[in-house]
Write a protein that holds these residues in place. Structure first.
Motif, PDB file in Angstrom:
ATOM      1  N   TRP A   1     -25.199  45.877  34.081  1.00 36.82           N
ATOM      2  CA  TRP A   1     -23.752  45.893  34.344  1.00 36.82           C
ATOM      3  C   TRP A   1     -23.258  47.341  34.386  1.00 36.82           C
ATOM      4  O   TRP A   1     -22.482  47.715  35.278  1.00 36.82           O
ATOM      5  CB  TRP A   1     -22.992  45.113  33.270  1.00 36.82           C
ATOM      6  CG  TRP A   1     -21.509  45.060  33.539  1.00 36.82           C
ATOM      7  CD1 TRP A   1     -20.839  44.087  34.228  1.00 36.82           C
ATOM      8  CD2 TRP A   1     -20.527  46.047  33.171  1.00 36.82           C
ATOM      9  NE1 TRP A   1     -19.494  44.409  34.305  1.00 36.82           N
ATOM     10  CE2 TRP A   1     -19.278  45.602  33.672  1.00 36.82           C
ATOM     11  CE3 TRP A   1     -20.577  47.251  32.473  1.00 36.82           C
ATOM     12  CZ2 TRP A   1     -18.092  46.313  33.484  1.00 36.82           C
ATOM     13  CZ3 TRP A   1     -19.403  47.978  32.296  1.00 36.82           C
ATOM     14  CH2 TRP A   1     -18.178  47.505  32.797  1.00 36.82           C
TER      15      TRP A   1
ATOM     16  N   GLU B   1     -21.437  49.210  37.488  1.00 36.98           N
ATOM     17  CA  GLU B   1     -20.070  49.707  37.309  1.00 36.98           C
ATOM     18  C   GLU B   1     -19.997  51.208  37.586  1.00 36.98           C
ATOM     19  O   GLU B   1     -19.085  51.688  38.264  1.00 36.98           O
ATOM     20  CB  GLU B   1     -19.591  49.413  35.879  1.00 36.98           C
ATOM     21  CG  GLU B   1     -18.160  49.818  35.590  1.00 36.98           C
ATOM     22  CD  GLU B   1     -17.116  48.954  36.282  1.00 36.98           C
ATOM     23  OE1 GLU B   1     -15.924  49.322  36.230  1.00 36.98           O
ATOM     24  OE2 GLU B   1     -17.476  47.927  36.882  1.00 36.98           O
TER      25      GLU B   1
ATOM     26  N   ASN C   1     -17.965  52.992  40.774  1.00 35.70           N
ATOM     27  CA  ASN C   1     -16.891  53.941  40.472  1.00 35.70           C
ATOM     28  C   ASN C   1     -17.110  55.318  41.097  1.00 35.70           C
ATOM     29  O   ASN C   1     -16.239  56.186  41.012  1.00 35.70           O
ATOM     30  CB  ASN C   1     -16.704  54.070  38.955  1.00 35.70           C
ATOM     31  CG  ASN C   1     -15.997  52.863  38.372  1.00 35.70           C
ATOM     32  OD1 ASN C   1     -15.203  52.215  39.043  1.00 35.70           O
ATOM     33  ND2 ASN C   1     -16.294  52.541  37.129  1.00 35.70           N
TER      34      ASN C   1
ATOM     35  N   GLN D   1     -12.293  47.894  41.775  1.00 33.81           N
ATOM     36  CA  GLN D   1     -12.548  48.865  40.715  1.00 33.81           C
ATOM     37  C   GLN D   1     -11.239  49.446  40.187  1.00 33.81           C
ATOM     38  O   GLN D   1     -11.110  49.714  39.003  1.00 33.81           O
ATOM     39  CB  GLN D   1     -13.452  49.991  41.215  1.00 33.81           C
ATOM     40  CG  GLN D   1     -14.839  49.552  41.649  1.00 33.81           C
ATOM     41  CD  GLN D   1     -15.583  48.817  40.564  1.00 33.81           C
ATOM     42  OE1 GLN D   1     -15.961  47.665  40.727  1.00 33.81           O
ATOM     43  NE2 GLN D   1     -15.811  49.474  39.436  1.00 33.81           N
TER      44      GLN D   1
ATOM     45  N   PHE E   1      -9.475  46.798  37.652  1.00 36.60           N
ATOM     46  CA  PHE E   1     -10.623  46.319  36.885  1.00 36.60           C
ATOM     47  C   PHE E   1     -10.291  45.166  35.947  1.00 36.60           C
ATOM     48  O   PHE E   1     -11.186  44.500  35.435  1.00 36.60           O
ATOM     49  CB  PHE E   1     -11.218  47.481  36.068  1.00 36.60           C
ATOM     50  CG  PHE E   1     -10.231  48.113  35.110  1.00 36.60           C
ATOM     51  CD1 PHE E   1     -10.002  47.579  33.855  1.00 36.60           C
ATOM     52  CD2 PHE E   1      -9.524  49.244  35.479  1.00 36.60           C
ATOM     53  CE1 PHE E   1      -9.087  48.157  32.982  1.00 36.60           C
ATOM     54  CE2 PHE E   1      -8.608  49.835  34.617  1.00 36.60           C
ATOM     55  CZ  PHE E   1      -8.395  49.285  33.363  1.00 36.60           C
TER      56      PHE E   1
ATOM     57  N   HIS F   1     -19.734  41.338  41.043  1.00 37.48           N
ATOM     58  CA  HIS F   1     -19.671  42.157  39.836  1.00 37.48           C
ATOM     59  C   HIS F   1     -18.312  42.005  39.159  1.00 37.48           C
ATOM     60  O   HIS F   1     -17.267  42.212  39.767  1.00 37.48           O
ATOM     61  CB  HIS F   1     -19.906  43.621  40.215  1.00 37.48           C
ATOM     62  CG  HIS F   1     -19.772  44.569  39.066  1.00 37.48           C
ATOM     63  ND1 HIS F   1     -20.714  44.662  38.060  1.00 37.48           N
ATOM     64  CD2 HIS F   1     -18.801  45.480  38.767  1.00 37.48           C
ATOM     65  CE1 HIS F   1     -20.327  45.586  37.189  1.00 37.48           C
ATOM     66  NE2 HIS F   1     -19.168  46.096  37.603  1.00 37.48           N
TER      67      HIS F   1
ATOM     68  N   THR G   1     -15.729  43.461  36.821  1.00 39.26           N
ATOM     69  CA  THR G   1     -15.392  44.763  36.255  1.00 39.26           C
ATOM     70  C   THR G   1     -14.877  44.679  34.820  1.00 39.26           C
ATOM     71  O   THR G   1     -14.765  45.705  34.146  1.00 39.26           O
ATOM     72  CB  THR G   1     -14.317  45.459  37.118  1.00 39.26           C
ATOM     73  OG1 THR G   1     -13.216  44.547  37.306  1.00 39.26           O
ATOM     74  CG2 THR G   1     -14.878  45.854  38.464  1.00 39.26           C
TER      75      THR G   1
END
Length: 295
Positions: free
Chosen positions: A223, A227, A231, A240, A243, A251, A253
């Protein structure tokens, strides 16, 4: 496991604190674990630990950190991006922060301390009985000159050292560059040596891989990799930037799957309104969950 000498000092500190009462809804603060943390922070000097612990009890009665909320995040979603995202191999809460995701880098002392207190208090509520520390992963992607505020760093350090000693277990810094190195050089001298030793600054992927594998279970490690990768994108994807939302797919966030399932999907909103010791996630994640449950 404490030695007999350490156990004697914990008992002595406990006796010295007799009569120093906490707020009724903060009664759990005076514990064997608290006494140990304060003694560790003062090299097991009972008098020194007594002094700062009494000061903390007074501070907690006045500030009531168990009730602190980050009003800045509630007023402006994404004001702070630092959030709880999972647990390490030792069951310690893992906090992740990224400068690119913050909707402001003009922080002042008040907002930074408010958010740090909120996160620390809630990370503590998520700790199993045998855990008393958290891990902080600092992703410096997107850091700007306006983030380099020694006065702010000093103020946050004072709060954490005096009122949350030995809460930080490790701080892992990634994607740092010359700007951060210059800032670190300026502030390092007023940070306790014990805290400095907990800071890991890695730049090479191989070393980060080794450190992440040592600290984090595979789920959280992957993860974090994803992440951190997302970013770095320019422009930063909407998911993102926001989040805290639950609308995106793939994914998540907000944190790794096991954290989301246990602490977000099962969040009891009635308890959060009636009990100050109920675990709460990042303020904007909380707001988003509340809005979702209204629908």
């Amino acid at each position: 496991m404490e030695t007999s000498d350490e156990l004697e000092k914990i008992k002595e500190l406990e006796n010295r604190l007799d009569g120093w009462e906490t707020e009724e809804d903060d009664a759990g603060f005076k514990s064997q674990q608290t006494y140990r943390r304060y003694l560790e922070a003062r090299d097991w000097n009972v008098e020194a630990a007594e002094k700062i612990l009494k000061a903390t009890i007074d501070w907690r009665r006045e500030t009531k950190p168990q009730h602190v909320v980050c009003t800045y995040c509630h007023a402006k979603p994404g004001y702070h991006a630092m959030r709880h995202v999972g647990f390490d191999r030792h069951d310690r809460p893992v906090l992740y922060s990224n400068f690119a995701q913050c909707h402001t880098q003009h922080n002042v002392v008040e907002d930074a301390i408010q958010h740090m207190i909120y996160l620390t208090e809630n990370a503590t509520r998520a700790m199993p009985a045998h855990v008393y520390q958290f891990v902080w992963v600092m992703d410096f992607t997107g850091m700007k000159v306006t983030s380099c505020n020694p006065r702010l760093a000093r103020a946050v350090e004072q709060i954490t050292s005096n009122h949350y000693p030995e809460r930080l277990g490790a701080c892992v810094c990634v994607n740092h560059g010359p700007l951060f190195h210059a800032f670190w050089k300026a502030v390092k001298h007023f940070i306790p040596p014990t805290t400095v030793r907990k800071v890991h600054m890695e730049r090479h992927h191989e070393k980060i891989e080794v450190l992440f594998s040592e600290l984090f279970p595979d789920e959280l490690k992957h993860w974090l990799y994803e992440e951190i990768r997302l970013n770095k994108l320019h422009p930063l994807p909407k998911q993102q930037k926001e989040f805290w939302t639950t609308t995106h797919t793939g994914h998540d966030t907000r944190g790794c799957k096991s954290y989301v399932e246990k602490y977000l999907n099962n969040l009891q909103l009635d308890e959060h309104k009636s009990k100050c010791n109920t675990y709460l996630p990042h303020p904007n994640i909380l707001d988003d969950i509340i809005e979702m449950k209204k629908q």
